[in-house]
Motif scaffolding. Structure first.
Motif, PDB file in Angstrom:
ATOM      1  N   ALA A  38       0.833  -1.209   0.000  1.00 42.16           N
ATOM      2  CA  ALA A  38       0.000   0.000   0.000  1.00 42.16           C
ATOM      3  C   ALA A  38       0.866   1.257   0.000  1.00 42.16           C
ATOM      4  CB  ALA A  38      -0.921  -0.002   1.211  1.00 42.16           C
ATOM      5  N   ALA A  39       1.957   1.228   0.763  1.00 39.52           N
ATOM      6  CA  ALA A  39       2.853   2.386   0.826  1.00 39.52           C
ATOM      7  C   ALA A  39       3.563   2.604  -0.506  1.00 39.52           C
ATOM      8  CB  ALA A  39       3.871   2.197   1.950  1.00 39.52           C
ATOM      9  N   LEU A  40       3.979   1.519  -1.156  1.00 44.54           N
ATOM     10  CA  LEU A  40       4.621   1.648  -2.467  1.00 44.54           C
ATOM     11  C   LEU A  40       3.631   2.204  -3.488  1.00 44.54           C
ATOM     12  CD1 LEU A  40       6.975   1.251  -4.405  1.00 44.54           C
ATOM     13  CD2 LEU A  40       6.285  -1.144  -4.672  1.00 44.54           C
ATOM     14  N   SER A  49      -3.450  -2.906  -5.830  1.00 41.93           N
ATOM     15  CA  SER A  49      -3.615  -4.063  -6.716  1.00 41.93           C
ATOM     16  C   SER A  49      -2.622  -4.011  -7.882  1.00 41.93           C
ATOM     17  CB  SER A  49      -5.053  -4.134  -7.247  1.00 41.93           C
ATOM     18  OG  SER A  49      -5.361  -2.979  -8.024  1.00 41.93           O
ATOM     19  N   SER A  50      -2.287  -2.790  -8.336  1.00 37.42           N
ATOM     20  CA  SER A  50      -1.301  -2.650  -9.415  1.00 37.42           C
ATOM     21  C   SER A  50       0.074  -3.133  -8.965  1.00 37.42           C
ATOM     22  CB  SER A  50      -1.204  -1.189  -9.866  1.00 37.42           C
ATOM     23  OG  SER A  50      -2.406  -0.750 -10.443  1.00 37.42           O
ATOM     24  N   VAL A  51       0.414  -2.860  -7.700  1.00 31.72           N
ATOM     25  CA  VAL A  51       1.699  -3.313  -7.155  1.00 31.72           C
ATOM     26  C   VAL A  51       1.737  -4.834  -7.082  1.00 31.72           C
ATOM     27  CG1 VAL A  51       3.177  -3.320  -5.100  1.00 31.72           C
ATOM     28  CG2 VAL A  51       2.091  -1.191  -5.855  1.00 31.72           C
ATOM     29  N   VAL A  52       0.638  -5.442  -6.628  1.00 33.36           N
ATOM     30  CA  VAL A  52       0.564  -6.904  -6.529  1.00 33.36           C
ATOM     31  C   VAL A  52       0.638  -7.533  -7.917  1.00 33.36           C
ATOM     32  CG1 VAL A  52      -0.862  -8.857  -5.812  1.00 33.36           C
ATOM     33  CG2 VAL A  52      -0.737  -6.814  -4.373  1.00 33.36           C
ATOM     34  N   LYS A  53      -0.104  -6.966  -8.871  1.00 34.83           N
ATOM     35  CA  LYS A  53      -0.088  -7.498 -10.236  1.00 34.83           C
ATOM     36  C   LYS A  53       1.285  -7.340 -10.876  1.00 34.83           C
ATOM     37  CE  LYS A  53      -5.012  -6.750 -11.134  1.00 34.83           C
ATOM     38  NZ  LYS A  53      -6.038  -5.930 -11.853  1.00 34.83           N
ATOM     39  N   ALA A  61       4.542 -14.839  -6.483  1.00 33.05           N
ATOM     40  CA  ALA A  61       3.183 -15.062  -5.991  1.00 33.05           C
ATOM     41  C   ALA A  61       2.559 -13.777  -5.463  1.00 33.05           C
ATOM     42  CB  ALA A  61       3.184 -16.131  -4.901  1.00 33.05           C
ATOM     43  N   GLY A  62       3.407 -12.887  -4.945  1.00 30.41           N
ATOM     44  CA  GLY A  62       2.905 -11.640  -4.391  1.00 30.41           C
ATOM     45  C   GLY A  62       4.020 -10.666  -4.109  1.00 30.41           C
ATOM     46  N   TYR A  63       3.668  -9.572  -3.468  1.00 27.90           N
ATOM     47  CA  TYR A  63       4.623  -8.494  -3.215  1.00 27.90           C
ATOM     48  C   TYR A  63       5.730  -8.911  -2.251  1.00 27.90           C
ATOM     49  CZ  TYR A  63       6.314  -3.899  -1.732  1.00 27.90           C
ATOM     50  OH  TYR A  63       7.102  -2.821  -1.439  1.00 27.90           O
ATOM     51  N   GLN A  64       5.399  -9.732  -1.245  1.00 27.08           N
ATOM     52  CA  GLN A  64       6.427 -10.149  -0.287  1.00 27.08           C
ATOM     53  C   GLN A  64       7.532 -10.950  -0.973  1.00 27.08           C
ATOM     54  OE1 GLN A  64       6.944  -9.215   2.721  1.00 27.08           O
ATOM     55  NE2 GLN A  64       5.070  -8.062   2.997  1.00 27.08           N
ATOM     56  N   GLU A  65       7.169 -11.785  -1.925  1.00 21.96           N
ATOM     57  CA  GLU A  65       8.184 -12.561  -2.652  1.00 21.96           C
ATOM     58  C   GLU A  65       9.051 -11.648  -3.511  1.00 21.96           C
ATOM     59  OE1 GLU A  65       6.040 -16.928  -3.077  1.00 21.96           O
ATOM     60  OE2 GLU A  65       7.016 -15.999  -4.797  1.00 21.96           O
ATOM     61  N   LEU A  66       8.457 -10.606  -4.084  1.00 23.62           N
ATOM     62  CA  LEU A  66       9.237  -9.634  -4.845  1.00 23.62           C
ATOM     63  C   LEU A  66      10.222  -8.923  -3.927  1.00 23.62           C
ATOM     64  CD1 LEU A  66       9.921  -7.951  -7.355  1.00 23.62           C
ATOM     65  CD2 LEU A  66       7.977  -6.462  -6.801  1.00 23.62           C
TER      66      LEU A  66
END
Length: 286
Positions: A38-40, A49-53, A61-66
């Motif tokens: 959300a902060a990014l 949702s754009s960050v997750v995508k 799989a998601g932002y944490q893995e990135l």
């Protein structure tokens, strides 16, 4: 190719929204590691949702893995002391090589663990620990040893702490929790059946649940109100839960130090604890 180089190479072909997120990560990797999705999104003017995508388009799989991939890329830039090696310990490795690899693995696990936990989540966990009427710590195997160490530290601050290595006793303790209480559950895999059942019971009792797990999607993380992460090499080599344990200890030690800073009378409690133990040591010497 590191993820930072991969993003940089793909920037020109990205859609405008993805390019803005990608450029921010390439230009500010250290800042990105401290930001939630959300902060990014707020920093780049895009949606969460754009960050997750964006993360998923890169194969995660998601932002944490990135974030973990970015952390690993940054770790590769860090110059280790001369002679230090990071890698899987092999059967044919000599004593010095094993020593260097072990030290490198431990340092990397601790460094990446701090990198993947954003300050907001750490502060949420700290606030919950500080305000809890009772704190119940749960974990099995090596996680139980970390839970015990954390329980001793919390007791030094005068906190009402419950911990037992027996999972049946842990389950019984969890059945007494209420809305003002907290469960601190440790499981690197997030699938330990005993810890998961204890967390589910604590949640049913309306206690706050903090879960400390690996980055992978897991059942314990789904039960938790607050989730913190640890990074270890346990998927590569698991003769013992060495790096996962070090990562958990790094996180619990950080929380303890921050709690000491927040609790006004913490130093008094620590001093009283040390004074009490010193009497026993003096008797042993006499």
């Amino acid at each position: 190719m590191s993820i930072l180089k991969k993003i940089s190479a793909k920037l020109e072909g990205m859609a405008p929204a993805d390019r803005q997120i990608g450029q921010f990560i390439v230009d500010n990797p250290d800042q990105m590691l401290r930001l939630s999705s959300a902060a990014l999104a707020a920093e780049t003017g895009r949606s969460q949702s754009s960050v997750v995508k964006f993360s998923q388009k890169l194969g995660y799989a998601g932002y944490q893995e990135l974030k973990l991939a970015v952390s690993e890329a940054k770790a590769q830039e860090w110059q280790a002391p001369a002679g230090m090696i990071h890698g899987t310990i092999e059967v044919e490795d000599g004593y010095l090589t094993i020593l260097q690899k072990l030290l490198g693995s431990k340092l990397q696990a601790m460094q990446q663990t701090i990198a993947v936990n954003n300050e907001l989540d750490i502060d949420k966990a700290l606030k919950a620990l500080y305000e809890a009427r009772r704190i119940h710590l749960a974990g099995v195997g090596a996680s139980s040893l970390v839970a015990r160490d954390f329980s001793y530290k919390l007791m030094k601050l005068g906190r009402n702490v419950l911990h037992d290595s027996d999972s049946h006793v842990q389950m019984a303790n969890a059945s007494t929790l209420g809305a003002d209480d907290l469960l601190f559950a440790l499981s690197y895999s997030g699938t330990s059946i005993e810890t998961l059942r204890i967390a589910e019971l604590a949640s049913q009792r309306n206690a706050t649940v903090i879960a400390v797990t690996g980055l992978q999607d897991n059942p314990l993380g789904h039960v938790a109100d607050i989730r913190l992460y640890t990074v270890g090499d346990e998927d590569r080599v698991r003769s013992s839960a060495i790096t996962a344990r070090d990562a958990q200890l790094m996180l619990t030690d950080l929380l303890f130090i921050l709690l000491v800073q927040r609790q006004p009378d913490a130093n008094d409690y620590v001093h009283n604890s040390e004074a009490a133990v010193s009497v026993l040591k003096a008797k042993q010497l006499s």
